[in-house]
Design a protein around this motif. Structure first.
Motif, PDB file in Angstrom:
ATOM      1  N   PRO A  78     -21.112   7.654  30.453  1.00 18.32           N
ATOM      2  CA  PRO A  78     -19.877   6.862  30.335  1.00 18.32           C
ATOM      3  C   PRO A  78     -19.508   6.545  28.884  1.00 18.32           C
ATOM      4  CG  PRO A  78     -21.330   5.906  31.990  1.00 18.32           C
ATOM      5  CD  PRO A  78     -22.106   6.993  31.317  1.00 18.32           C
ATOM      6  N   GLU A  79     -20.523   6.295  28.055  1.00 14.94           N
ATOM      7  CA  GLU A  79     -20.243   6.011  26.640  1.00 14.94           C
ATOM      8  C   GLU A  79     -19.592   7.209  25.958  1.00 14.94           C
ATOM      9  OE1 GLU A  79     -23.637   2.761  25.214  1.00 14.94           O
ATOM     10  OE2 GLU A  79     -24.153   4.875  25.315  1.00 14.94           O
ATOM     11  N   VAL A  80     -20.125   8.385  26.250  1.00 15.89           N
ATOM     12  CA  VAL A  80     -19.570   9.588  25.626  1.00 15.89           C
ATOM     13  C   VAL A  80     -18.144   9.820  26.126  1.00 15.89           C
ATOM     14  CG1 VAL A  80     -19.796  12.095  25.472  1.00 15.89           C
ATOM     15  CG2 VAL A  80     -21.797  10.654  25.215  1.00 15.89           C
ATOM     16  N   ARG A  81     -17.946   9.617  27.400  1.00 16.96           N
ATOM     17  CA  ARG A  81     -16.589   9.741  27.939  1.00 16.96           C
ATOM     18  C   ARG A  81     -15.634   8.814  27.213  1.00 16.96           C
ATOM     19  NH1 ARG A  81     -16.606   9.843  34.462  1.00 16.96           N
ATOM     20  NH2 ARG A  81     -16.533  12.102  34.698  1.00 16.96           N
ATOM     21  N   GLU A  82     -16.115   7.587  27.023  1.00 14.90           N
ATOM     22  CA  GLU A  82     -15.304   6.568  26.360  1.00 14.90           C
ATOM     23  C   GLU A  82     -14.935   7.022  24.942  1.00 14.90           C
ATOM     24  OE1 GLU A  82     -13.092   3.432  26.066  1.00 14.90           O
ATOM     25  OE2 GLU A  82     -14.166   3.930  27.911  1.00 14.90           O
TER      26      GLU A  82
END
Lengths: 91, 290
Positions: A78-82
């Protein structure tokens, strides 16, 4: 070619390794998009290993920008997506 | 983006070489996209200034501020780590106390009390293990931020030198390219460090909330008392049994001595084996964490 590993610093590696990295990088993006948590961890790990193995660290006082930037080893999907969403380019 | 000739030069220099040479498809992977994103952010900042030289000074101020922030971050994480260490010591002290109580209860022939003491101790050990994991996490964050501060310091110093050179030779056309390069290099570092601080802050905040809860538990005595009875009911029962002194215990020990050798010792260890798992042999130091 200079690659940054976020949270770790920059390394310089030979352009001849680009093909190998590209393949893993494409895979990582696909897994990030599809939400494949397990694949994401595996591929990110493989990319980090490859970059660390093939690259030589840049001195701390270097001001050269990186061509490629890798998320830190403990970054979550999720962090990378963000981060990708954050950056003008829709995933 | 409406780029004038200066910016056009800047942007050209920021395009990844591999894309320029046609070796790489642009934006086909995570690493490539992230690279583009960081460059785009650097460009955007440069784009705002009429004269890129102003951007250099402004950025230098920001760099110094960020450096301060990382150092504060390191200090904050260290504070949380020390607080955890304090709590660990307290919990471990509590744990040894319960073990002693268990042993004493057993010596007084109260296996039920001993069982209660040891099961409380087991619950405490759970907390200890949990805190130890958190402690490791904090140590890792502290280390990472310390290294990040070192890297940033080196880059900020280099940037300051370069900034002055660039300003002195600004008329030269290549100065523009050099501004873009050094700027995007440091701005990339700043983006990275900024995220690292944020992550560390998030982790610390989570751990602090839990540390606060444990402090409250320790203060309320709830960790002593899972049964809802009065605080340290085991101790009062032990005190009552031995008349507030260790007379009974002494008597038991003397009887055992008279009966010959260390039989009482063995009885204690045997008794323990039947109750909650005792971790260590009796005469080795048990909580040597300090």
């Amino acid at each position: 070619m200079i690659v940054r590993i976020m949270g770790e610093g920059q390394v310089r590696l030979d352009d001849s390794h680009l093909a190998e990295l590209n393949e893993l990088d494409d895979e990582l993006l696909a897994e990030t998009k599809s939400g494949d948590e397990e694949g994401f961890r595996r591929t990110l790990g493989a990319l980090l290993d490859a970059v660390r193995r093939l690259g030589a660290p840049l001195p701390d006082d270097s001001l050269e920008p990186s061509e490629l930037i890798l998320p830190s080893p403990d970054a979550t999907l999720p962090e990378v997506r963000e981060m990708l969403r954050d950056g003008l380019f829709p995933t | 983006m409406d780029a004038g000739p200066v910016l056009w030069v800047l942007l050209q220099s920021l395009e990844p070489e591999s894309v320029r040479r046609g070796r790489a498809k642009p934006m086909s992977g995570v690493m490539k996209r992230m690279g583009m994103i960081f460059r785009a952010k650097a460009n955007k900042a440069l784009d705002r200034a009429e004269d890129p030289r102003e951007t250099l000074d402004y950025s230098y101020q920001k760099q110094l501020e960020l450096l301060q922030k990382v150092r504060r971050g390191v200090a904050d994480v260290a504070t949380s780590r020390k607080r955890l260490e304090l709590q660990l010591n307290q919990l471990q002290g509590q744990s040894s106390k319960l073990e002693d109580q268990g042993r004493k209860a057993l010596a007084l022939g109260r296996e039920d009390l001993a069982r209660e003491a040891l099961s409380r101790r087991a619950a405490l050990q759970q907390q200890v293990t949990d805190l130890e994991t958190q402690h490791q996490t904090l140590q890792g964050e502290e280390e990472k931020l310390t290294l990040a501060a070192q890297r940033l310091q080196a880059k900020v110093d280099a940037f300051r030198t370069k900034k002055e050179t660039i300003k002195a030779t600004y008329t030269a056309a290549q100065a523009q390219t050099r501004i873009a390069e050094s700027f995007s290099g440091i701005s990339e570092e700043m983006g990275d460090v900024g995220l690292a601080i944020q992550r560390a802050e998030d982790k610390t905040a989570q751990l602090q909330a839990r540390a606060g809860a444990i402090d409250e538990l320790l203060a309320s005595g709830a960790l002593d008392d899972h049964s809802g009875l009065a605080k340290d009911d085991i101790q009062s029962e032990l005190d009552r049994l031995s008349g507030g002194t260790d007379v009974e215990l002494e008597l038991q020990r003397m009887k055992a001595e008279l009966a010959g050798g260390t039989s009482s010792q063995q009885a204690i260890e045997g008794g323990q084996g039947k109750t909650q798992a005792p971790q260590q042999p009796q005469d080795t130091p048990r909580f040597d964490k300090q």
